[in-house]
Design an enzyme around this catalytic site. Structure first.
Site, PDB file in Angstrom:
ATOM      1  N   CYS A  90       1.420   9.868 -25.199  1.00 10.98           N
ATOM      2  CA  CYS A  90       1.177  11.148 -24.527  1.00 10.98           C
ATOM      3  C   CYS A  90       1.855  12.266 -25.307  1.00 10.98           C
ATOM      4  O   CYS A  90       3.040  12.174 -25.634  1.00 10.98           O
ATOM      5  CB  CYS A  90       1.720  11.122 -23.100  1.00 10.98           C
ATOM      6  SG  CYS A  90       0.761  10.081 -21.977  1.00 10.98           S
ATOM      7  N   TYR A 272     -25.707   7.274 -32.299  1.00  6.47           N
ATOM      8  CA  TYR A 272     -24.396   6.686 -31.993  1.00  6.47           C
ATOM      9  C   TYR A 272     -24.370   6.371 -30.495  1.00  6.47           C
ATOM     10  O   TYR A 272     -23.432   6.721 -29.778  1.00  6.47           O
ATOM     11  CB  TYR A 272     -23.251   7.624 -32.364  1.00  6.47           C
ATOM     12  CG  TYR A 272     -23.306   8.191 -33.768  1.00  6.47           C
ATOM     13  CD1 TYR A 272     -22.747   7.495 -34.843  1.00  6.47           C
ATOM     14  CD2 TYR A 272     -23.904   9.418 -34.024  1.00  6.47           C
ATOM     15  CE1 TYR A 272     -22.788   8.018 -36.134  1.00  6.47           C
ATOM     16  CE2 TYR A 272     -23.948   9.950 -35.310  1.00  6.47           C
ATOM     17  CZ  TYR A 272     -23.396   9.248 -36.358  1.00  6.47           C
ATOM     18  OH  TYR A 272     -23.441   9.768 -37.629  1.00  6.47           O
ATOM     19  N   ASP A 340     -23.573  11.786 -30.713  1.00  7.85           N
ATOM     20  CA  ASP A 340     -22.250  11.438 -30.180  1.00  7.85           C
ATOM     21  C   ASP A 340     -21.499  10.608 -31.223  1.00  7.85           C
ATOM     22  O   ASP A 340     -21.269   9.409 -31.037  1.00  7.85           O
ATOM     23  CB  ASP A 340     -22.413  10.656 -28.875  1.00  7.85           C
ATOM     24  CG  ASP A 340     -21.083  10.347 -28.204  1.00  7.85           C
ATOM     25  OD1 ASP A 340     -20.054  10.931 -28.602  1.00  7.85           O
ATOM     26  OD2 ASP A 340     -21.067   9.503 -27.286  1.00  7.85           O
ATOM     27  N   CYS A 367     -15.499  14.200 -29.867  1.00  6.82           N
ATOM     28  CA  CYS A 367     -14.144  13.870 -29.422  1.00  6.82           C
ATOM     29  C   CYS A 367     -13.090  14.426 -30.364  1.00  6.82           C
ATOM     30  O   CYS A 367     -11.895  14.202 -30.147  1.00  6.82           O
ATOM     31  CB  CYS A 367     -13.978  12.358 -29.280  1.00  6.82           C
ATOM     32  SG  CYS A 367     -14.277  11.432 -30.793  1.00  6.82           S
TER      33      CYS A 367
END
Length: 418
Positions: A90, A272, A340, A367
């Site tokens: 994180c 993809y 994608d 992403c």
């Protein structure tokens, strides 16, 4: 000026500095007498004591170990392992939830300006803003891969390191994963494993596998899990790719349909395509028209064939996208495309081949903002423009963000979309 800054910062050295803007990778930027410092565990405007963790030519990396003047956006991390020298999973637990969204929005804008060639005014017109998903910032991650250390304990890795941090539980993991007897405090050891993979599906399945020599061997739970998304049930191997946030698949498929607005009779590509999430959504709109899924992973292609078997107009091509396009395993004309790609992006050859196929619109699911921005620039060089953009916080507490962009030829007029 101190002797340290005159000679340049050294690893493990501590220095007082004032933090500037956010940067990709979960860092903020600071400067010490002209030397660029990328600082983790900090916020813009803070004055901190930072400890240097890496020295590179032209820049150094550091962790904020003491905060002298905290930002009003600073909060106490909910996880005791989210601190310098501990778990690196994180990046933003010290940042208030709304400020995390603003942080990610700033990174997206900076990448689109610097790498995508867009002007600030154009981004203002697009209204770039990262949106939260339902469910809050903790307990969302439905797939967690734990590393195993030399003492056979499962844990998570330090930032930019192969060193394993044994933990009691991961606070962003799905509650069903947090309850599994995987981690060391339960007494579990993994003497034959290099990693442990856990899944908690949206269909209620919970699965554990240990990885040996790169091969996942089931330990508990089903080897095939059920996911629920886009109005359908999906059955796929526990090791197959699926979005890790429970709300992600529905959020992304809805955004793609809203931006792309596929129409009856339109030919569609899902590139993809994985298990075929977007192909299923497209098929529900284009009726009897052909929808082609291209997926390089044999596991993903097989899952698409199984899960889309009730859609006879959907074809699954098991191949790399660039190979399928270059060798004409798929050919135009095509009306709409969902793109994608992996974190590295589609790349110029794929973008050129898509444009050459003559679609009216492309929905790009990304992403990585940097790779997306580079591909947006390539589209622009070929006479296309970024007509709409939405950002989603699919990965709370981390630096990562998901984007869905609509790309159109420059002479295509705008239409009203959500």
């Amino acid at each position: 000026m101190t002797a340290a800054t005159e000679r340049g910062l050294a690893e493990a050295e501590r220095v007082e500095l004032t933090v500037d803007a956010v940067a990709p990778g979960g860092h903020c930027v600071a400067r010490v007498d002209g030397q660029v410092v990328f600082v983790r565990h900090a916020l813009p405007g803070e004055r901190v004591i930072a400890e240097v963790t890496e020295v590179h030519r032209g820049f150094v990396r550091a962790d904020a170990v003491t905060v002298l003047d905290p930002s009003p956006d600073r909060v106490e991390p909910p996880c005791p392992y989210a601190r310098p020298g501990a778990c690196g999973g994180c990046d933003l637990q010290h940042v208030a939830p709304d400020a995390q969204l603003a942080w990610k929005t700033a990174v997206v804008r900076e990448q689109l300006v610097r790498l995508g060639g867009l002007a600030d005014a154009e981004l203002d017109r697009l209204g770039v803003q990262v949106e939260a998903l339902p469910g809050g910032s903790l307990g969302w991650r439905s797939r967690v891969r734990y590393a195993v250390d030399a003492a056979d304990r499962a844990g998570l890795l330090k930032h930019r390191s192969h060193e394993v941090v044994p933990i009691d539980r991961c606070r962003i993991a799905h509650p069903a994963i947090q309850q599994l007897p995987v981690l060391t405090p339960t007494g579990t050891r993994w003497p034959a494993a290099e990693a442990v993979e856990t899944v908690a599906s949206t269909g209620g399945d919970v699965s554990v596998a240990e990885v040996r020599d790169g091969v996942a061997t089931p330990v508990s739970g089903p080897t095939e899990v059920r996911e629920v998304a886009a109005g359908r049930d999906w059955a796929l191997p526990a090791s197959a790719f699926w979005q890790v946030h429970p709300a992600a698949a529905d959020t992304l498929s809805t955004a793609v349909l809203e931006l792309l607005d596929p129409r009856p009779g339109e030919v569609a590509w899902d590139l993809y395509g994985g298990a075929g999430l977007f192909a299923a959504a497209l098929a529900g709109r284009v009726g009897d028209a052909r929808v082609t899924v291209v997926e390089s992973s044999p596991t993903g292609a097989d899952a698409a064939r199984v899960n889309l078997a009730d859609l006879p107009r959907v074809e699954v091509v098991a191949a790399r996208v660039e190979t399928a396009l270059a060798r004409r395993r798929i050919t135009g004309p095509v009306d709409v495309v969902v793109l994608d790609p992996p974190r590295s992006g589609a790349g110029a050859p794929v973008v050129r081949d898509i444009v050459a196929a003559g679609p009216r619109a492309v929905a790009y699911v990304a992403c990585d903002p940097a790779a997306f921005a580079r591909d947006v620039r390539t589209f622009a060089e070929l006479g296309w423009r970024l007509a709409a953009l939405r950002g989603f916080d699919l990965f709370p507490m981390t630096q990562h963000v998901e984007l869905v962009g609509l790309l159109l030829p420059v002479d295509t007029p705008d239409v009203d979309r959500p």
